[in-house]
Design a protein around this motif. Sequence first.
Motif, PDB file in Angstrom:
ATOM      1  N   MET A  63      14.536 -40.880 -15.976  1.00  0.00           N
ATOM      2  CA  MET A  63      15.315 -40.703 -17.201  1.00  0.00           C
ATOM      3  C   MET A  63      15.794 -39.256 -17.307  1.00  0.00           C
ATOM      4  O   MET A  63      16.962 -38.999 -17.585  1.00  0.00           O
ATOM      5  N   LYS A  64      14.897 -38.319 -17.067  1.00  0.00           N
ATOM      6  CA  LYS A  64      15.221 -36.887 -17.148  1.00  0.00           C
ATOM      7  C   LYS A  64      16.363 -36.516 -16.208  1.00  0.00           C
ATOM      8  O   LYS A  64      17.243 -35.728 -16.557  1.00  0.00           O
ATOM      9  N   PHE A  65      16.365 -37.088 -15.010  1.00  0.00           N
ATOM     10  CA  PHE A  65      17.380 -36.749 -14.022  1.00  0.00           C
ATOM     11  C   PHE A  65      18.658 -37.571 -14.148  1.00  0.00           C
ATOM     12  O   PHE A  65      19.642 -37.291 -13.489  1.00  0.00           O
ATOM     13  N   GLY A  66      18.638 -38.610 -14.994  1.00  0.00           N
ATOM     14  CA  GLY A  66      19.852 -39.362 -15.239  1.00  0.00           C
ATOM     15  C   GLY A  66      20.090 -40.547 -14.315  1.00  0.00           C
ATOM     16  O   GLY A  66      21.249 -40.915 -14.085  1.00  0.00           O
ATOM     17  N   VAL A  67      19.021 -41.156 -13.797  1.00  0.00           N
ATOM     18  CA  VAL A  67      19.175 -42.397 -13.031  1.00  0.00           C
ATOM     19  C   VAL A  67      19.679 -43.452 -14.013  1.00  0.00           C
ATOM     20  O   VAL A  67      19.023 -43.752 -15.009  1.00  0.00           O
ATOM     21  N   LYS A  68      20.865 -44.006 -13.753  1.00  0.00           N
ATOM     22  CA  LYS A  68      21.553 -44.859 -14.727  1.00  0.00           C
ATOM     23  C   LYS A  68      20.869 -46.192 -14.985  1.00  0.00           C
ATOM     24  O   LYS A  68      20.968 -46.736 -16.085  1.00  0.00           O
ATOM     25  N   GLU A  69      20.198 -46.720 -13.965  1.00  0.00           N
ATOM     26  CA  GLU A  69      19.541 -48.009 -14.142  1.00  0.00           C
ATOM     27  C   GLU A  69      18.223 -47.990 -13.377  1.00  0.00           C
ATOM     28  O   GLU A  69      18.177 -47.545 -12.223  1.00  0.00           O
ATOM     29  N   TYR A  70      17.158 -48.461 -14.032  1.00  0.00           N
ATOM     30  CA  TYR A  70      15.818 -48.458 -13.449  1.00  0.00           C
ATOM     31  C   TYR A  70      15.236 -49.850 -13.599  1.00  0.00           C
ATOM     32  O   TYR A  70      15.118 -50.363 -14.698  1.00  0.00           O
ATOM     33  N   TRP A  71      14.911 -50.460 -12.468  1.00  0.00           N
ATOM     34  CA  TRP A  71      14.334 -51.801 -12.459  1.00  0.00           C
ATOM     35  C   TRP A  71      12.858 -51.690 -12.119  1.00  0.00           C
ATOM     36  O   TRP A  71      12.484 -51.047 -11.138  1.00  0.00           O
ATOM     37  N   ILE A  72      12.017 -52.345 -12.918  1.00  0.00           N
ATOM     38  CA  ILE A  72      10.593 -52.457 -12.615  1.00  0.00           C
ATOM     39  C   ILE A  72      10.306 -53.928 -12.348  1.00  0.00           C
ATOM     40  O   ILE A  72      10.531 -54.785 -13.208  1.00  0.00           O
ATOM     41  N   VAL A  73       9.817 -54.197 -11.149  1.00  0.00           N
ATOM     42  CA  VAL A  73       9.580 -55.559 -10.684  1.00  0.00           C
ATOM     43  C   VAL A  73       8.084 -55.830 -10.700  1.00  0.00           C
ATOM     44  O   VAL A  73       7.300 -55.051 -10.159  1.00  0.00           O
ATOM     45  N   SER A  74       7.703 -56.948 -11.311  1.00  0.00           N
ATOM     46  CA  SER A  74       6.300 -57.359 -11.320  1.00  0.00           C
ATOM     47  C   SER A  74       6.150 -58.646 -10.512  1.00  0.00           C
ATOM     48  O   SER A  74       6.463 -59.734 -11.015  1.00  0.00           O
TER      49      SER A  74
END
Length: 184
Positions: free
Chosen positions: A127-138
């Motif tokens: 978030m701090k670096f500006g990654v536009k989309e973050y997916w967390i897979v379970s």
Amino acid sequence: MLPKGKNISYEEFLKIDMNSNDNLEFIDGEIYLLAAPSVVHQLAVTNLSTEFGIYFKGKECMHFVALFDVVLEDEGKTHKVQPDLTVICDKKGLGEQNYNGVPTLVVEVLSPSTASNDFIKKMGLYMKFGVKEYWIVSPKNSTIQVFILKEDGHYSEPNIYSKGDIVRSSIFEDLEIDLDDIFE
């Protein structure tokens, strides 16, 4: 031997990393050891990578699969992470061994030993670096949570997809993945 509970410099980390057979990440002056992935973890990564490979073939952006170092730098601080999948659209930071820059999309597949880092440390870093989309897979729950970076620099509440759903990216509008193809 890894230093515990002690912040070190990136240069000190690089010396440890070069002499280690372990997969290491470096966030906020601390070293994190990545565990060997389970079969369900690897299946999720492999299946997502296959879908990404099909989607990004011939496009400007490209995807990479772990073990691939992503180096994030700001204000004299350097961090090194190894996301399970990384989508890069700004290729000028690509080197022979790593990427020095901000990926457009990052995917982390949860493992019991690293789940809290994925939700707290890495999410904050991305978030701090500006990654536009973050997916967390379970893999355990057969879900994918998609966090989208808002204009205020914070991630939105996640869009949560379960087995039987189609995951849709907010950045790559025609990227759609059937979760039945991911979780076997």
